[in-house]
Design a protein around this motif. Structure first.
Motif, PDB file in Angstrom:
ATOM      1  N   ILE A 165       1.442 -14.883  -2.985  1.00 11.55           N
ATOM      2  CA  ILE A 165       2.839 -14.647  -3.417  1.00 11.55           C
ATOM      3  C   ILE A 165       3.344 -15.932  -4.067  1.00 11.55           C
ATOM      4  O   ILE A 165       2.931 -17.034  -3.693  1.00 11.55           O
ATOM      5  CB  ILE A 165       3.696 -14.286  -2.172  1.00 11.55           C
ATOM      6  N   ALA A 176       1.715 -12.026  11.305  1.00 11.32           N
ATOM      7  CA  ALA A 176       0.311 -11.605  11.169  1.00 11.32           C
ATOM      8  C   ALA A 176      -0.522 -12.183  12.310  1.00 11.32           C
ATOM      9  O   ALA A 176      -0.226 -13.255  12.848  1.00 11.32           O
ATOM     10  CB  ALA A 176      -0.318 -11.995   9.828  1.00 11.32           C
ATOM     11  N   ASN A 187       0.817  -1.209   0.000  1.00  6.46           N
ATOM     12  CA  ASN A 187       0.000   0.000   0.000  1.00  6.46           C
ATOM     13  C   ASN A 187       0.855   1.266   0.000  1.00  6.46           C
ATOM     14  O   ASN A 187       2.061   1.199   0.225  1.00  6.46           O
ATOM     15  CB  ASN A 187      -0.825   0.009   1.297  1.00  6.46           C
ATOM     16  N   MET A 216      -5.196  -6.732  17.462  1.00  4.10           N
ATOM     17  CA  MET A 216      -3.886  -6.069  17.404  1.00  4.10           C
ATOM     18  C   MET A 216      -2.906  -6.737  18.365  1.00  4.10           C
ATOM     19  O   MET A 216      -1.726  -6.891  18.044  1.00  4.10           O
ATOM     20  CB  MET A 216      -4.031  -4.587  17.771  1.00  4.10           C
TER      21      MET A 216
HETATM   22  C1  LIG Z   1     -12.765  -3.005  10.619  1.00  7.01           C
HETATM   23  C2  LIG Z   1     -11.778  -3.617  11.567  1.00  7.01           C
HETATM   24  C3  LIG Z   1     -11.986  -3.509  12.928  1.00  7.01           C
HETATM   25  C4  LIG Z   1     -11.093  -4.078  13.833  1.00  7.01           C
HETATM   26  N1  LIG Z   1     -11.257  -3.849  15.167  1.00  7.01           N
HETATM   27  C5  LIG Z   1     -10.293  -4.243  16.027  1.00  7.01           C
HETATM   28  C6  LIG Z   1     -10.301  -3.784  17.375  1.00  7.01           C
HETATM   29  O1  LIG Z   1     -11.169  -2.994  17.773  1.00  7.01           O
HETATM   30  N2  LIG Z   1      -9.315  -4.232  18.192  1.00  7.01           N
HETATM   31  C7  LIG Z   1      -8.307  -5.059  17.768  1.00  7.01           C
HETATM   32  O2  LIG Z   1      -7.433  -5.412  18.552  1.00  7.01           O
HETATM   33  N3  LIG Z   1      -8.265  -5.475  16.473  1.00  7.01           N
HETATM   34  C8  LIG Z   1      -9.221  -5.081  15.604  1.00  7.01           C
HETATM   35  N4  LIG Z   1      -9.145  -5.431  14.288  1.00  7.01           N
HETATM   36  C9  LIG Z   1      -8.105  -6.398  13.878  1.00  7.01           C
HETATM   37  C10 LIG Z   1      -6.740  -5.734  13.761  1.00  7.01           C
HETATM   38  O3  LIG Z   1      -6.833  -4.615  12.925  1.00  7.01           O
HETATM   39  C11 LIG Z   1      -5.772  -6.738  13.171  1.00  7.01           C
HETATM   40  O4  LIG Z   1      -5.714  -7.882  13.991  1.00  7.01           O
HETATM   41  C12 LIG Z   1      -4.332  -6.223  13.031  1.00  7.01           C
HETATM   42  O5  LIG Z   1      -4.270  -4.883  12.656  1.00  7.01           O
HETATM   43  C13 LIG Z   1      -3.640  -7.120  12.009  1.00  7.01           C
HETATM   44  O6  LIG Z   1      -2.324  -6.680  11.779  1.00  7.01           O
HETATM   45  P1  LIG Z   1      -1.381  -7.548  10.872  1.00  7.01           P
HETATM   46  O7  LIG Z   1      -0.097  -6.821  10.767  1.00  7.01           O
HETATM   47  O8  LIG Z   1      -1.369  -8.936  11.354  1.00  7.01           O
HETATM   48  O9  LIG Z   1      -2.084  -7.618   9.435  1.00  7.01           O
HETATM   49  P2  LIG Z   1      -2.443  -6.422   8.430  1.00  7.01           P
HETATM   50  O10 LIG Z   1      -2.846  -5.218   9.177  1.00  7.01           O
HETATM   51  O11 LIG Z   1      -3.412  -6.991   7.460  1.00  7.01           O
HETATM   52  O12 LIG Z   1      -1.073  -6.115   7.701  1.00  7.01           O
HETATM   53  C14 LIG Z   1      -0.654  -6.740   6.515  1.00  7.01           C
HETATM   54  C15 LIG Z   1       0.035  -5.696   5.652  1.00  7.01           C
HETATM   55  O13 LIG Z   1       0.561  -6.342   4.505  1.00  7.01           O
HETATM   56  C16 LIG Z   1       0.292  -5.552   3.349  1.00  7.01           C
HETATM   57  N5  LIG Z   1       0.320  -6.440   2.186  1.00  7.01           N
HETATM   58  C17 LIG Z   1      -0.632  -7.289   1.737  1.00  7.01           C
HETATM   59  N6  LIG Z   1      -0.185  -7.978   0.669  1.00  7.01           N
HETATM   60  C18 LIG Z   1       1.094  -7.559   0.440  1.00  7.01           C
HETATM   61  C19 LIG Z   1       2.101  -7.909  -0.512  1.00  7.01           C
HETATM   62  N7  LIG Z   1       1.900  -8.830  -1.446  1.00  7.01           N
HETATM   63  N8  LIG Z   1       3.279  -7.260  -0.443  1.00  7.01           N
HETATM   64  C20 LIG Z   1       3.534  -6.341   0.500  1.00  7.01           C
HETATM   65  N9  LIG Z   1       2.632  -5.966   1.430  1.00  7.01           N
HETATM   66  C21 LIG Z   1       1.417  -6.586   1.408  1.00  7.01           C
HETATM   67  C22 LIG Z   1      -1.044  -4.914   3.642  1.00  7.01           C
HETATM   68  O14 LIG Z   1      -1.232  -3.754   2.890  1.00  7.01           O
HETATM   69  C23 LIG Z   1      -0.901  -4.623   5.138  1.00  7.01           C
HETATM   70  O15 LIG Z   1      -0.330  -3.362   5.367  1.00  7.01           O
HETATM   71  C24 LIG Z   1     -10.000  -4.843  13.359  1.00  7.01           C
HETATM   72  C25 LIG Z   1      -9.783  -4.958  11.982  1.00  7.01           C
HETATM   73  C26 LIG Z   1     -10.643  -4.325  11.095  1.00  7.01           C
HETATM   74  C27 LIG Z   1     -10.344  -4.384   9.632  1.00  7.01           C
END
Ligand SMILES: Cc1cc2nc3c(=O)[nH]c(=O)nc-3n(C[C@H](O)[C@H](O)[C@H](O)COP(=O)(O)OP(=O)(O)OC[C@H]3O[C@@H](n4cnc5c(N)ncnc54)[C@H](O)[C@@H]3O)c2cc1C
Length: 454
Positions: free
Chosen positions: A272, A424, A37, A435
């Motif tokens: 991927i 993740a 992104n 989170m």
């Molecule tokens: C609407 C919503 C409400 C939520 N509410 C809560 C809450 O209130 N409390 C809470 O604790 N959690 C909540 N969550 C869950 C929380 O947001 C997630 O658990 C956490 O942010 C996940 O982080 P992550 O790094 O594991 O994954 P992600 O945030 O999905 O990070 C993955 C990253 O990889 C990038 N990416 C994808 N494909 C590729 C690629 N091929 N190459 C390079 N980069 C790539 C993406 O753009 C992204 O930036 C919510 C989520 C959503 C969407």
């Protein structure tokens, strides 16, 4: 073509990837984070449609046992504030709207039965080890039936069945017929709470928010990492040859390192191309962990008028379009507009979430008025966001394996493949899906690469 070199290439600048990179850097090794992104944060996304009003299109709350997140916020200098919960919840079932005690009195027997079902889930969850759910004594039986099938067999009243469906979908964001019973028990265990996670208060997962917005957390982590974070670089392939991992991005950037951390939800990690190819069991896992469906609608009023009427802005409804809502205002000392957050989750996100905006917002206004009175029919602004159209997320809140997923494929969820480690939130042992889980997984993946780097 541009070329970068680092010790550890991290794919994804969501919370998990950023935390992993930070840990690698703290240990004296060089990380490089590649993000598809044009922003960091992934499923964390704060918007400010009105100055000083922060709307969380993504993650919003932490709970009292989200210790990693509380510590991270403190370290980054981000203050917390308490979620407003005082007052009655409004319930709508069978066309009847009732407040708090009146609802509990009218349906005491139904609710007592739901309570017994939750306690039964607790007893079952006690036999599940989150690090190896497939080894639970009844794993085979529980992974072959869906949560929906099990709920149907509990003899609940129609109201009790609907209530438990709404609350479970509030966590999973998919209909309960799409998740195995074992999968639900894993959710209960990773959160280290009882099945009250499925009750209206979400078992303490939604008690605090970040002053100034959740989005500050990934942004400050990225600021610390500086030029080690590269945006607009979708990773297309990961090749491993001898001791070298080569990561190629769309647009031509090529990064080489000794280790890689893929910090993406499993479905996206599966898109991927890997050379040599991943073990079949890992690939089949990624084919079986679909992203769920949720859509948030923030409804803004001149003030939080419901508070004076003894309401907490929470609703639970069998009619929709939102099945749940809550108070989403700024800290009390800041003041600001009254904000109700209406959730469209699971089927509601897939059906009403795809309606034309005008139709959906008209239905939401009517629904708010049924619960919170005529003033609620006249908001000043509605701001909405879904996640399915976002190319680099493709759904939320997170992903769960379908039936038979845990017993046949679960062991490959976080099992490293040579120098490739998996992060993740989906791979976390604690608070997976939240989170807190993203941080847990990022820290674990960093430990794995650091151990291999020696
Ligand atoms: C609407 C919503 C409400 C939520 N509410 C809560 C809450 O209130 N409390 C809470 O604790 N959690 C909540 N969550 C869950 C929380 O947001 C997630 O658990 C956490 O942010 C996940 O982080 P992550 O790094 O594991 O994954 P992600 O945030 O999905 O990070 C993955 C990253 O990889 C990038 N990416 C994808 N494909 C590729 C690629 N091929 N190459 C390079 N980069 C790539 C993406 O753009 C992204 O930036 C919510 C989520 C959503 C969407």
């Amino acid at each position: 073509m541009s070329v970068r070199e680092a010790d550890v290439i991290v794919v994804g600048a969501g919370l998990s990837g950023l935390v992993a990179a930070r840990e690698v850097l703290k240990a004296g090794r060089e990380p490089l984070v590649l993000e598809a992104n044009d922003r960091v944060g992934g499923r964390i996304l704060t918007e400010e449609p009105v100055p000083g009003v922060f709307l969380e299109l993504g993650a919003q709350w932490i709970g009292d046992t989200h210790h990693r997140m509380a510590a991270l916020a403190a370290e980054l200098g981000i203050a917390l504030y308490q979620q407003f919960e005082d007052g009655d919840t409004s319930y709508e079932f069978g066309g009847r709207v009732l407040r708090g005690d009146a609802f509990h009195a009218a349906y005491a027997d139904d609710l007592e039965h739901v309570e017994r079902v939750l306690r039964e889930l607790d007893a079952m969850a006690e036999t599940v080890d989150v690090a190896a759910p497939w080894l639970a004594p009844k794993a085979d039986e529980w992974d072959r039936i869906t949560v929906g099938q099990w709920y149907d067999a509990q003899g609940l009243s129609p109201l009790g069945r609907e209530l438990i469906e709404i609350c479970t979908v509030g966590i999973l964001a998919v209909p309960t017929v799409e998740v195995s019973l074992l999968g639900l028990l894993v959710n209960v265990v990773t959160c280290g709470v009882t099945a009250d996670l499925l009750s209206e208060s979400e078992g303490g997962a939604q008690t605090k928010r970040f002053v100034g917005g959740t989005g500050q957390i990934p942004q400050r982590l990225a600021d610390e990492l500086g030029e080690r974070v590269v945006l607009s670089s979708p990773v297309m392939s990961i090749d491993v040859s001898g001791d070298v991992v080569t990561v190629t991005c769309r647009g031509g950037l090529v990064a080489t390192g000794k280790q890689a951390i893929v910090a993406l939800a499993p479905t996206l990690a599966g898109r991927i191309m890997y050379d040599p190819p991943l073990p079949g069991v890992r690939d089949q896992l990624t084919q079986r962990m679909p992203q769920a469906s949720a859509h948030k609608s923030f409804i803004l009023y001149d003030e939080p008028f419901w508070r004076d009427e003894g309401l907490n802005a929470q609703l639970i409804s069998d009619a929709g379009p939102a099945r749940m809502s809550n108070d989403s205002c700024m800290p009390e000392e800041t003041g600001g507009p009254g904000i109700i957050l209406a959730f469209l989750e699971g089927e509601n996100a897939r059906v009403e979430g795809r309606w034309p905006e005008e139709q959906r917002q008209a239905a939401l206004r009517e629904e708010m008025a049924r619960h919170f009175g005529p003033r609620a029919a006249k908001p000043e602004l509605i701001v909405e966001g879904g996640w399915v159209e976002r190319e680099w997320t493709r759904g939320c809140y997170n992903a769960n394996p379908g039936p038979c997923g845990w017993i046949h494929f679960g062991a490959s969820l976080s099992e490293p493949v040579g120098p490739i480690k998996w992060a993740a939130t989906e791979t976390a042992l604690q608070w997976s899906g939240y989170m807190e889980g993203a941080v847990d997984a990022g820290e674990r993946a960093a430990r794995e690469v650091l151990a291999d780097l020696g």
